[in-house]
Each structure stands twice: as structure tokens, then as C-alpha cells.
Design an enzyme around this catalytic site. Structure first.
Site, PDB file in Angstrom:
ATOM      1  N   ASP A 265      40.863 -50.145 -54.985  1.00 28.67           N
ATOM      2  CA  ASP A 265      42.086 -50.505 -54.274  1.00 28.67           C
ATOM      3  C   ASP A 265      41.679 -50.935 -52.866  1.00 28.67           C
ATOM      4  O   ASP A 265      41.410 -50.103 -52.000  1.00 28.67           O
ATOM      5  CB  ASP A 265      43.044 -49.302 -54.247  1.00 28.67           C
ATOM      6  CG  ASP A 265      44.330 -49.600 -53.479  1.00 28.67           C
ATOM      7  OD1 ASP A 265      44.357 -50.580 -52.707  1.00 28.67           O
ATOM      8  OD2 ASP A 265      45.308 -48.837 -53.631  1.00 28.67           O
TER       9      ASP A 265
ATOM     10  N   LYS B 245      47.810 -56.494 -48.423  1.00 30.64           N
ATOM     11  CA  LYS B 245      48.146 -56.504 -46.990  1.00 30.64           C
ATOM     12  C   LYS B 245      47.672 -57.726 -46.190  1.00 30.64           C
ATOM     13  O   LYS B 245      48.474 -58.527 -45.775  1.00 30.64           O
ATOM     14  CB  LYS B 245      47.636 -55.212 -46.350  1.00 30.64           C
ATOM     15  CG  LYS B 245      48.429 -53.999 -46.828  1.00 30.64           C
ATOM     16  CD  LYS B 245      48.171 -52.788 -45.985  1.00 30.64           C
ATOM     17  CE  LYS B 245      49.202 -51.707 -46.218  1.00 30.64           C
ATOM     18  NZ  LYS B 245      48.910 -50.781 -47.298  1.00 30.64           N
TER      19      LYS B 245
ATOM     20  N   PHE C  86      46.333 -43.192 -51.574  1.00 28.73           N
ATOM     21  CA  PHE C  86      47.631 -43.865 -51.559  1.00 28.73           C
ATOM     22  C   PHE C  86      47.518 -45.168 -52.329  1.00 28.73           C
ATOM     23  O   PHE C  86      46.649 -45.995 -52.042  1.00 28.73           O
ATOM     24  CB  PHE C  86      48.119 -44.146 -50.130  1.00 28.73           C
ATOM     25  CG  PHE C  86      49.488 -44.783 -50.116  1.00 28.73           C
ATOM     26  CD1 PHE C  86      50.632 -44.021 -50.312  1.00 28.73           C
ATOM     27  CD2 PHE C  86      49.637 -46.150 -49.974  1.00 28.73           C
ATOM     28  CE1 PHE C  86      51.891 -44.605 -50.350  1.00 28.73           C
ATOM     29  CE2 PHE C  86      50.899 -46.746 -50.006  1.00 28.73           C
ATOM     30  CZ  PHE C  86      52.021 -45.972 -50.194  1.00 28.73           C
TER      31      PHE C  86
HETATM   32  C1  PLP Z   1      49.642 -50.284 -48.428  1.00 24.61           C
HETATM   33  C2  PLP Z   1      48.832 -49.840 -49.591  1.00 24.61           C
HETATM   34  C3  PLP Z   1      49.312 -49.930 -50.910  1.00 24.61           C
HETATM   35  C4  PLP Z   1      50.725 -50.383 -51.222  1.00 24.61           C
HETATM   36  O1  PLP Z   1      50.994 -51.681 -50.817  1.00 24.61           O
HETATM   37  P1  PLP Z   1      52.523 -52.201 -50.755  1.00 24.61           P
HETATM   38  O2  PLP Z   1      52.392 -53.650 -50.413  1.00 24.61           O
HETATM   39  O3  PLP Z   1      53.217 -51.398 -49.707  1.00 24.61           O
HETATM   40  O4  PLP Z   1      53.109 -51.980 -52.093  1.00 24.61           O
HETATM   41  C5  PLP Z   1      48.470 -49.566 -51.937  1.00 24.61           C
HETATM   42  N1  PLP Z   1      47.224 -49.120 -51.697  1.00 24.61           N
HETATM   43  C6  PLP Z   1      46.721 -49.030 -50.455  1.00 24.61           C
HETATM   44  C7  PLP Z   1      45.317 -48.548 -50.263  1.00 24.61           C
HETATM   45  C8  PLP Z   1      47.498 -49.374 -49.363  1.00 24.61           C
HETATM   46  O5  PLP Z   1      47.021 -49.235 -48.121  1.00 24.61           O
END
Ligand code: PLP
Length: 392
Positions: free
Chosen positions: A215, A244, A128
Site C-alpha cells: 500500500d 494520494k 491504515f
Molecule cells: C490515505 C490512505 C488510504 C486511503 O486513501 P483514500 O483516498 O482516503 O481512500 C489508504 N492507505 C494509506 C496508506 C493511506 O495513507
């Protein structure tokens, strides 16, 4: 009744009025133990005095000026983040998806400068990376993509935690320029790769001249019991994205890079009106300083190990439980069957949890979690899971 909000979320029937530490109170005054932290965001819990004071003070000084001018709070935060991550430079946006967008643009520009036409980035199944067009195209979940075609091109998908599959995929693709990967897959179900995965990815990237992009939007900022999830693999990526947990709920995203990757963007290559404004950067600095002062990385590692051991002891041998896994305060309890209804049952019991990948209970409690609160979570959730399994 006209509904003012677009129906992008199937929301639980509760609204919260205030919070303190790991606790939230709803508009009726009921108290809940927050084992999700607004999806790995509020690491310091709710209404932490350090964040409150930083925000109040900065709001009274200066909130926004734009990136047409120097921003000293952004420079201070940038210096702190680059030093602690081993990266050289940082770009600030406002969300995780924006941090990944910056990383994807950076990888493409880096490739074009080096004469690679039509560059492609390797991405993993069940990953994701966000909901914007490029990041949903990078995401390995058809549900996120369906209906939004045409997708952004230039992503090659491989299974997660499978280095051989990368070698095969790369064999006749000279246009691959980077690997974009989560150190632990979050939305994908708290999937923890083999211990040597990071080192082997690093070796592959070094051999081929690819950028290793981690990421760390969910795994970063102490969540796994280290500052960054990639530290467990003993490697240093070329690019790291954060969001986050970085400012405890004030919207921020960061794309960090080192070496040649740090020098790719120049004036005009990327930008953001809000990105890295004085308010968010002051909040993020308060988060970093508090994490050090309160030794929250060690606490995350300690409470996480305690919860992992506790849930394993309580649940591992029970029929219907596939696996209990986790690193730091990023924990997953995988059941045999879809268990989304557990979220509502937990809510009724005063516990905020999440279910991802249909049958993985996901826990992302605040990093300030105390032992008594960990015990409460352990007991409450174990009882719920046992009841749910026996009712089935
Ligand atoms: C939450 C998340 C995203 C996206 O972040 P947003 O602030 O919702 O755009 C991208 N990569 C990972 C691994 C995430 O957990």
C-alpha cells in the site's frame, strides 16, 4: 442553524481561498506554510502551472467517456506508471480505498483460481488502508472499525515489522494468499520498519507463493525520496496501490500488478464508472512529467534529509521528545504525551501540520519545498514544540 454536512470531520476553524506553491491563503487573507499537502496529496504544491494547464486544456477537450471505450490518456498514463514501477498492468479507480479494494479483490480471485478456499490476507497492526468496509476491516485501528461490524472476513493481523510473527501466524493457515503492508506506516505514526523487512517479506512470499501487496498510497509518488517506498527495502512487490500524490488533488487511485497477478482480472471482474477518465489521467501525467522535469524526487530526498537532521539537532535531546524519524518528506516527531492541540497552535502561527497516532507530529510538505521554506518550517515548528513542552 441547520448543518448541511455530516459530522465526519472535526474541522479546524479555517477555510482556504487560494494557494501557490507551499503557501495557502485563508478567506481573511492570512498566509500559511502548508507542511501537510492536503495529506500527502499536493506534492507539486498548490496551483502548479503544469497541473493547471493540463486540467484546463483537457477540460476543454474531453472530461469523461466511461470505460466502455478506449481512453488514450488512460493508456498513456498506464504505460508511464507500469514502466517506472516495474509492474505490468494497472487498474484505475478514484481513491486510495478503491485502489486497495481492487488489490484485495485481485488477491482473492487469484487465490480462488488456484483452488484456495476461504483465502486470507495478512495485515499489520496500526495499519491504515481506508474507510470502505473491506479496507477498514484490513485496517489495524479499532477506532476505524468500531460500530461497523460485521467486518469483512479474511484478514489475519500480525504486528508490523515482525517477520517471525508472520511465520507463526502462517504456520497452520494454508489459506493465506497475500501480505498487504505499508512500506512506512503513515497514519500509524510514521513507523519505519527495519532495513531488511521488505527483503524478508519478499522471501516469505516467494517461499509460500503469496502475493506481496504494498500500500503505497501515502509512501508512493516520491514522498520518501524515491518513486516508491518499497524501493528503500530493495524489493519488488507483486501489487502496488497508489492514490494520494498521483494527480496532485484530482481524485485518482491505481492498483498496479505484475506477473500472474497482472492477469487475474478479466472483463466483468472489476470496474469503475469514473476510474481513469481523461481529466484525471491528464492531470496525473502532468504530475509525473513535472516530477521528472523538476527533479522532485531528488529534492524530496535532499530537503527531507535536511529537515530530519535539523529537527534531530534541535529536538532529540529535549525531555518529552521520544524520537524524530523520517524518510524523504515523510517525517514524524514522536512526543511522550498526546499533542493534538499542537495542530491548532501551529495554525495560529501560520503553519499547517498534523498529529497522528495521538502523539506523533506528522509532516508531509510538498515535494517542491525550497530550502528557505524548509528553514521556516524548522524554526517555526521547533519553537512551537519547545513552548508546548515547557508549558506542560
Ligand atoms: C490515505 C490512505 C488510504 C486511503 O486513501 P483514500 O483516498 O482516503 O481512500 C489508504 N492507505 C494509506 C496508506 C493511506 O495513507
Amino acid at each position: 442553524m441547520t448543518e448541511p454536512l455530516m459530522a465526519t470531520y472535526k474541522r479546524l476553524p479555517v477555510a482556504f481561498a487560494r494557494g501557490e506553491g507551499v503557501w495557502l491563503w485563508d478567506t481573511e487573507g492570512r498566509r500559511y506554510l502548508d507542511a501537510l499537502s492536503g495529506i500527502a496529496v499536493c506534492g507539486l504544491g498548490h496551483a502548479h502551472p503544469a497541473v493547471r494547464d493540463a486540467l484546463c486544456e483537457q477540460a476543454g477537450l474531453l472530461v469523461h467517456t466511461s470505460n466502455l471505450y478506449r481512453i488514450s490518456e488512460q493508456e498513456r498514463l498506464g504505460a508511464m506508471l507500469t514502466e517506472m514501477s516495474g509492474m505490468d498492468r494497472v487498474f484505475f479507480g478514484n481513491s486510495g480505498a478503491e485502489a486497495n479494494e481492487a488489490a484485495i479483490k485481485l488477491a482473492r480471485l487469484h487465490a480462488h483460481r488456484r483452488g484456495v478456499e476461504n483465502p486470507a490476507i495478512l495485515v499489520a497492526e496500526n495499519s491504515f488502508h481506508g474507510r470502505t468496509l473491506a479496507t477498514l476491516s484490513a485496517t489495524g485501528n479499532r477506532k476505524v472499525q468500531a460500530g461497523f461490524e460485521p467486518l469483512v472476513q479474511g484478514f489475519v493481523r500480525v504486528p508490523y515489522d515482525d517477520v517471525e510473527a508472520i511465520e507463526t501466524a502462517a504456520a497452520n493457515r494454508p489459506n493465506i494468499v497475500a501480505i498487504l503492508v505499508e512500506p512506512i506506516q503513515g497514519e500509524g505514526g510514521i513507523r519505519i520498519p527495519a532495513a531488511d523487512y521488505g527483503r524478508r517479506l519478499r522471501a516469505l512470499c516467494d517461499r509460500h507463493g503469496w502475493l506481496l501487496i504494498c500500500d503505497e498510497i501515502q509512501t508512493g509518488m516520491g514522498r520518501t525520496g524515491r518513486w516508491f517506498g518499497h524501493e528503500h527495502g530493495g524489493t519488488l512487490p507483486d501489487v502496488v496501490t497508489l492514490a494520494k500524490g498521483l494527480a496532485n488533488g484530482v481524485p485518482i487511485g491505481a492498483c498496479l500488478a505484475r506477473g500472474a497477478a497482472a492477469e487475474v482480472f478479466g472483463p466483468g471482474s472489476h470496474g469503475s464508472t469514473f476510474g481513469g477518465n481523461p481529466l484525471v489521467c491528464r492531470a496525473a501525467r502532468a504530475v509525473l512529467e513535472t516530477m521528472v522535469a523538476e527533479d522532485l524526487i531528488a529534492n524530496a530526498a535532499d530537503q527531507g534529509a535536511y529537515l530530519l537532521g535539523g529537527f534531530r539537532a534541535a529536538l532529540s535531546d529535549i525531555p518529552g521528545v521520544v524520537e524524530v524519524r523520517g524518510r524523504g518528506l515523510m517525517l514524524g516527531i514522536e512526543l511522550e504525551r498526546p499533542c493534538a492541540d499542537l495542530v491548532g497552535q501551529a495554525l495560529e502561527a501560520g503553519l499547517l501540520i498534523n498529529v497522528t497516532a495521538e502523539r506523533v507530529i506528522r509532516l508531509l510538505p510538498p515535494l517542491i519545498l525550497a530550502r528557505s521554506e524548509a528553514d521556516r518550517l524548522l524554526e517555526g515548528l521547533t519553537a512551537l514544540i519547545k513552548r508546548w513542552l515547557s508549558d506542560a
